[in-house]
Design an enzyme around this catalytic site. Structure first.
Site, PDB file in Angstrom:
ATOM      1  N   ARG A  58       0.837  -1.206   0.000  1.00 15.44           N
ATOM      2  CA  ARG A  58       0.000   0.000   0.000  1.00 15.44           C
ATOM      3  C   ARG A  58       0.871   1.255   0.000  1.00 15.44           C
ATOM      4  O   ARG A  58       0.390   2.365  -0.194  1.00 15.44           O
ATOM      5  CB  ARG A  58      -0.988   0.019   1.180  1.00 15.44           C
ATOM      6  CG  ARG A  58      -1.858   1.275   1.217  1.00 15.44           C
ATOM      7  CD  ARG A  58      -3.189   1.099   1.958  1.00 15.44           C
ATOM      8  NE  ARG A  58      -3.053   0.321   3.161  1.00 15.44           N
ATOM      9  CZ  ARG A  58      -2.556   0.775   4.324  1.00 15.44           C
ATOM     10  NH1 ARG A  58      -2.172   2.023   4.431  1.00 15.44           N
ATOM     11  NH2 ARG A  58      -2.460  -0.015   5.358  1.00 15.44           N
ATOM     12  N   TYR A 111     -13.706  17.118 -16.387  1.00  9.97           N
ATOM     13  CA  TYR A 111     -14.345  15.795 -16.466  1.00  9.97           C
ATOM     14  C   TYR A 111     -15.425  15.727 -15.372  1.00  9.97           C
ATOM     15  O   TYR A 111     -15.224  16.235 -14.264  1.00  9.97           O
ATOM     16  CB  TYR A 111     -13.269  14.715 -16.293  1.00  9.97           C
ATOM     17  CG  TYR A 111     -13.840  13.373 -15.973  1.00  9.97           C
ATOM     18  CD1 TYR A 111     -14.757  12.766 -16.839  1.00  9.97           C
ATOM     19  CD2 TYR A 111     -13.503  12.704 -14.803  1.00  9.97           C
ATOM     20  CE1 TYR A 111     -15.305  11.521 -16.530  1.00  9.97           C
ATOM     21  CE2 TYR A 111     -14.038  11.466 -14.496  1.00  9.97           C
ATOM     22  CZ  TYR A 111     -14.951  10.890 -15.356  1.00  9.97           C
ATOM     23  OH  TYR A 111     -15.509   9.674 -15.053  1.00  9.97           O
ATOM     24  N   ASP A 183      -4.289  18.238 -15.277  1.00  5.09           N
ATOM     25  CA  ASP A 183      -4.725  16.910 -15.706  1.00  5.09           C
ATOM     26  C   ASP A 183      -4.330  16.774 -17.178  1.00  5.09           C
ATOM     27  O   ASP A 183      -4.892  17.428 -18.053  1.00  5.09           O
ATOM     28  CB  ASP A 183      -6.237  16.778 -15.509  1.00  5.09           C
ATOM     29  CG  ASP A 183      -6.753  15.378 -15.869  1.00  5.09           C
ATOM     30  OD1 ASP A 183      -6.136  14.714 -16.725  1.00  5.09           O
ATOM     31  OD2 ASP A 183      -7.785  14.971 -15.307  1.00  5.09           O
ATOM     32  N   LYS A 208      -6.571   5.643 -19.781  1.00  3.58           N
ATOM     33  CA  LYS A 208      -6.785   6.111 -21.154  1.00  3.58           C
ATOM     34  C   LYS A 208      -5.552   5.795 -22.019  1.00  3.58           C
ATOM     35  O   LYS A 208      -5.196   4.650 -22.159  1.00  3.58           O
ATOM     36  CB  LYS A 208      -7.133   7.608 -21.104  1.00  3.58           C
ATOM     37  CG  LYS A 208      -8.205   7.954 -20.050  1.00  3.58           C
ATOM     38  CD  LYS A 208      -9.509   7.290 -20.348  1.00  3.58           C
ATOM     39  CE  LYS A 208     -10.651   7.449 -19.361  1.00  3.58           C
ATOM     40  NZ  LYS A 208     -10.548   8.002 -18.071  1.00  3.58           N
TER      41      LYS A 208
HETATM   42  C1  4LM Z   1     -14.327   9.719 -19.733  1.00  4.18           C
HETATM   43  N1  4LM Z   1     -12.738  10.048 -17.960  1.00  4.18           N
HETATM   44  O1  4LM Z   1     -14.174  10.924 -19.980  1.00  4.18           O
HETATM   45  P1  4LM Z   1     -10.461   7.322 -13.942  1.00  4.18           P
HETATM   46  N2  4LM Z   1      -9.384  13.000 -15.773  1.00  4.18           N
HETATM   47  C2  4LM Z   1      -9.911  13.007 -17.015  1.00  4.18           C
HETATM   48  C3  4LM Z   1     -10.785  12.000 -17.415  1.00  4.18           C
HETATM   49  O2  4LM Z   1     -11.272  12.054 -18.654  1.00  4.18           O
HETATM   50  C4  4LM Z   1     -11.116  10.968 -16.502  1.00  4.18           C
HETATM   51  C5  4LM Z   1     -10.565  10.997 -15.219  1.00  4.18           C
HETATM   52  C6  4LM Z   1      -9.693  12.019 -14.889  1.00  4.18           C
HETATM   53  C7  4LM Z   1     -13.743   9.219 -18.456  1.00  4.18           C
HETATM   54  C8  4LM Z   1     -14.137   8.097 -17.808  1.00  4.18           C
HETATM   55  C9  4LM Z   1     -15.417   7.403 -18.017  1.00  4.18           C
HETATM   56  C10 4LM Z   1      -9.562  14.125 -17.934  1.00  4.18           C
HETATM   57  C11 4LM Z   1     -12.059   9.938 -16.885  1.00  4.18           C
HETATM   58  C12 4LM Z   1     -10.856   9.941 -14.190  1.00  4.18           C
HETATM   59  O3  4LM Z   1     -11.672   6.934 -14.716  1.00  4.18           O
HETATM   60  O4  4LM Z   1     -10.732   7.435 -12.471  1.00  4.18           O
HETATM   61  O5  4LM Z   1      -9.247   6.518 -14.256  1.00  4.18           O
HETATM   62  O6  4LM Z   1     -10.071   8.818 -14.440  1.00  4.18           O
HETATM   63  O7  4LM Z   1     -14.909   8.943 -20.491  1.00  4.18           O
END
Ligand code: 4LM
Length: 402
Positions: A58, A111, A183, A208
């Site tokens: 962890r 997001y 981000d 992603k």
């Molecule tokens: C989506 N996105 O957009 P986790 N930062 C950005 C994101 O696009 C996302 C996250 C953080 C999408 C998920 C369903 C710019 C997520 C959050 O999903 O927690 O790995 O990341 O389709």
């Protein structure tokens, strides 16, 4: 291997010597949750931070450690941290840095779950959240004060592709001693390295492009070694427990080996698809940083090596037409997430950004009709043909007598 090696070389080789691992070309997967102390004193020294080494997964693990070193070199940062998801990275970082009474200034477009975490999560703990249109550097300058602890944004922003001038905003934030968190999920370090432009912390949904194959949910964070160590021990270890599984680290290490290649292909196909979409009479607006019509092309050329592979667009028939388009596609998959080999299409207002109320979406520049397309690695002609046949099918339906 020298640290001055190119991006692709470092993504494949950095910080790993097969000869220290029985000659294994591929880094071993360390599943062990705990690590044995040589002596009781050695264990106590590790807990006290006086001795290096892994003692519990962890906190750290040899497989995730290699990934942390790789992402740090690719982003031009001192250190990296692997977390369970993009949201895990965001929450661990912000909970470590912010205290009640602090202000976080953020862009209008985020997001959906990041917006919800700030609006419904952080605000509940006494953090003031101020949304500013960060496409306007002057607006950021007017908003910051000595209460501002963090300036946070995405560029390109999910879902409407607005860009934020990383160097300009970082300079302003630093005048009041605020930290800049970017981000970088949409751009990836292959296209933009925010640390080199003045950002303090950079995070990713590694789910992603970095993973790249739609088979892992993961997050990564990079920054100064001292701050990353603090987020590891406070935000990750104690507050969220948002730890990346070693197996997931291995999948992302594999993804990183082809990141440069994949991004080149993603970008060149996206350019072709965006250009084709813009020429369709029923497509009223295409948002893609590589198009001449893109309002912030100057920022795109300044801080992005290439314009990326995310496209947002609106149709003359609004969401009803966008929905019909999505339902007539056969190659492009209707799914959230992005950066995979498969091209993905979704409707932000009813899916990824349904965490905003309709009023909030209107105030934050996220239109109800916007459709988001993540360009995959298929042949450009096939992606265009799929969109083309869907447009023909919609037109035929509209022309048919009721
Ligand atoms: C989506 N996105 O957009 P986790 N930062 C950005 C994101 O696009 C996302 C996250 C953080 C999408 C998920 C369903 C710019 C997520 C959050 O999903 O927690 O790995 O990341 O389709």
């Amino acid at each position: 291997m020298k640290n001055t090696a190119g991006f692709a070389t470092r993504a494949i080789h950095h910080a790993y010597d097969p000869m220290s691992h029985e000659g294994a070309l591929t880094p071993p997967l360390h599943l062990s949750s705990t690590f044995v102390f040589e002596t009781a004193d050695a264990g106590a020294e590790m807990f006290a931070g006086a001795r290096e080494g892994h003692f519990y997964s962890r906190i750290s693990n040899p497989t995730t450690d290699l990934l942390e070193q790789r992402i740090a070199t690719l982003e031009g940062a001192e250190a990296g941290l692997a977390l369970a998801s993009g949201m895990g990275a965001i929450s661990a970082a912000l909970w470590t840095i912010l205290s009640p009474g602090d202000e976080l200034i953020t862009d209008k477009t985020l997001y959906g779950c990041t917006f919800a975490f700030m609006r419904h999560g952080l605000a509940k703990w006494g953090v003031t959240i101020t949304h500013v249109d960060m496409t306007d550097v002057q607006a950021v300058s007017a908003a910051v004060s000595d209460k501002t602890k963090v300036v946070y944004f995405e560029t390109p922003a999910n879902p409407n592709m607005r860009l934020v001038d990383i160097a300009g905003v970082s300079e302003i934030a630093h005048t009041v001693g605020a930290q800049v968190i970017v981000d970088n999920t949409y751009a990836t370090p292959y296209l933009t390295q925010p640390i080199t432009l003045g950002a303090d912390l950079v995070l990713h949904s590694a789910t992603k492009y970095l993973g790249g194959h739609g088979d892992v949910v993961a997050g990564l964070l990079v920054g100064r070694a001292e701050q990353i160590a603090e987020i590891r021990l406070v935000g990750m270890k104690d507050m969220t427990g948002s730890v990346m599984a070693p197996f997931n680290a291995m999948l992302i290490l594999r993804g990183l080996k082809t990141l440069a290649l994949r991004m080149e292909r993603h970008c060149s196909t996206a350019h072709q698809v965006a250009t084709w979409l813009e020429a369709q009479p029923v497509v009223s607006k295409v948002y893609y940083p590589g198009l001449e019509s893109f309002a912030q092309q100057d920022i795109a050329t300044r801080q992005m090596v290439k314009p990326g592979a995310m496209i947002a667009f609106e149709m003359t028939g609004g969401y009803a037409m966008g929905k019909a388009l999505m339902d007539h596609l056969s190659l492009i998959m209707r799914a959230v997430s992005l950066g995979d080999a498969e091209s993905l299409i979704q409707h932000p207002a009813s899916m990824t950004h349904s965490t905003y109320t309709p009023q909030e979406r209107a105030a934050h520049g996220i239109s109800e009709g916007l459709v988001r397309l993540s360009i995959g690695l298929e042949d450009a002609d096939d992606i265009i043909a799929d969109l083309g046949q869907a447009l023909v099918a919609i037109a035929d339906k509209q022309a048919a007598p009721a």
